[in-house]
Scaffold this active site. Structure first.
Site, PDB file in Angstrom:
ATOM      1  N   GLN A   1       0.823  -1.202   0.000  1.00 49.29           N
ATOM      2  CA  GLN A   1       0.000   0.000   0.000  1.00 49.29           C
ATOM      3  C   GLN A   1       0.861   1.258   0.000  1.00 49.29           C
ATOM      4  O   GLN A   1       0.554   2.237  -0.696  1.00 49.29           O
ATOM      5  CB  GLN A   1      -0.922   0.012   1.217  1.00 49.29           C
TER       6      GLN A   1
ATOM      7  N   GLU B   1      -3.627   5.872   2.743  1.00 51.21           N
ATOM      8  CA  GLU B   1      -3.474   7.134   2.029  1.00 51.21           C
ATOM      9  C   GLU B   1      -2.214   7.920   2.376  1.00 51.21           C
ATOM     10  O   GLU B   1      -1.807   8.804   1.618  1.00 51.21           O
ATOM     11  CB  GLU B   1      -4.697   8.013   2.293  1.00 51.21           C
TER      12      GLU B   1
END
Length: 407
Positions: free
Chosen positions: A308, A374
């Site tokens: 990620q 994020e």
């Protein structure tokens, strides 16, 4: 756009302002990290410019202005190891070898630049309803209606349940992504893992206590309690999708949210180090090396976490160098509406990406985890822009950094 500007650096005077301007075109909305992807570009490019004007190393300037408490209101940081991210990142990248003067580093015909920037994304939690069933044969079923977009959410929750119940992870099955299941937390705001984990841990605790009680009643070990009692399974639930249970769940969520807002500033953080090479004749820019160090609390699964974070960096490189929505000023319509003319990074655009995480738990979060989805993209465009300035002496303030802006 401004959340990072409220928390990243110590200053006696801070003005944070957002303005809304009505335009006759398509509206802005979330893109990857809601606001922080762009906001960190503006802030981190400005800090780099300040460092250059003062003649101070960009890492040193950030370390000098690392706050002990939140600069705006004096609230405590729930968990903050950004200083450690910069120190370790500088060592891993070899930052000490950087020549400070722009345009002073070359490799053959290429101008070489090194840039650095901070990553920042706030941490939040949502409500999640969970049911956990333990069968007499040792199998565990976790049911929650969260969605899985490829980030490994089901894998992480299976690991959490296995650890909480003391069973092999192979014995755990996770059902998700169905509206018939208990309402789960959305995959947004980097909050899903922590949100589901909080309810899952509570449900597993209920199940463990019920199993211990059953074992005492039948004077046996917990592992044999279900068979001794003649029960096929035990089940525990947290939250409800309707009725008073749903109302109570919302009240718990809002009360916890309000309490956290008053007591803490919670966020995932990191430090990006970037090397670019710029052709002085054509303006061609290539990213040749990347190191990122992140403070994201406890990491549940190393493989999915690193994937990620790398993915966020790749997306940030697209933001910095190639991705742009072109709008016709006469009509307000988008002129490049397909991927044939909207340029996302491909393999040839991406350098080796070296990712590290501190794996230090946040004591105020479930299992100490913060959120990963994020934070990886935040700060990326700032690091690229700062490296381009170091290579060329040209400060680009409008993304993407295209050839025409460097020639």
């Amino acid at each position: 756009m401004t959340s990072q500007s409220r928390h990243l650096y110590a200053a006696d005077h801070i003005l944070v302002r957002q303005s809304l301007v009505e335009l006759d075109t398509t509206p802005n909305t979330f893109m990857r990290a809601p606001g922080e992807a762009i906001g960190t570009f503006a802030l981190e490019a400005t800090v780099d410019e300040l460092a250059h004007r003062l003649g101070i190393d960009p890492v040193e300037l950030r370390l000098r202005n690392e706050p002990a408490v939140n600069p705006l209101d004096g609230k405590k940081f729930a968990h903050r190891m950004l200083r450690e991210c910069f120190v370790r990142g500088a060592a891993e990248f070899g930052w000490a070898d950087r020549s400070p003067e722009p345009g002073s580093m070359r490799d053959g015909r290429w101008l070489v630049g090194w840039g650095v920037a901070a990553a920042y994304h706030p941490a939040v939690q949502f409500t999640a309803n969970v049911r956990v069933r333990l069968s007499a044969d040792g199998a565990v079923l976790v049911r929650c209606g969260f969605q899985e977009m490829g980030m490994g959410g089901a894998t992480a929750q299976a690991q959490i349940a296995a650890d909480a119940l003391g069973v092999p992870v192979e014995s755990v099955r996770v059902e998700y992504g169905d509206s018939d299941l208990p309402t789960g937390a959305p995959a947004g705001g980097s909050a899903q893992t922590a949100s589901v984990a909080a309810s899952l841990l509570t449900a597993c605790d209920k199940l463990t206590r019920a199993l211990d009680k059953l074992a005492k009643q039948h004077r046996t070990f917990p592992a044999e309690a279900l068979r001794a009692a003649g029960k096929p399974y035990l089940e525990a639930a947290v939250g409800a999708d309707s009725g008073l249970g749903a109302v109570a769940g919302q009240l718990r969520f809002f009360s916890k949210f309000a309490l956290d807002q008053r007591r803490w500033v919670k966020a995932a953080k990191g430090a990006h180090f970037c090397e670019v090479r710029v052709d002085p004749d054509t303006g061609e820019t290539r990213i040749s090396r990347w190191t990122g160090v992140f403070d994201v609390g406890r990491v549940i699964n190393a493989k999915t976490a690193v994937s990620q974070l790398k993915g966020g960096i790749v997306m940030g490189i697209g933001l910095a160098l190639s991705e742009e929505t072109l709008v016709d000023p006469r009509t307000g319509r988008i002129m490049n509406p397909s991927l044939s003319e909207y340029h996302v990074p491909v393999h040839a655009d991406i350098p080796p990406i070296d990712v590290h995480y501190l794996d230090e738990p946040d004591p105020t979060m479930p299992l100490g985890l913060i959120g990963i989805g994020e934070v990886g993209i935040t700060g990326v465009a700032g690091a690229v822009a700062n490296a381009v300035f170091h290579a060329t002496g040209k400060r680009v303030r409008d993304l993407p950094i295209t050839l025409d802006k460097l020639l």
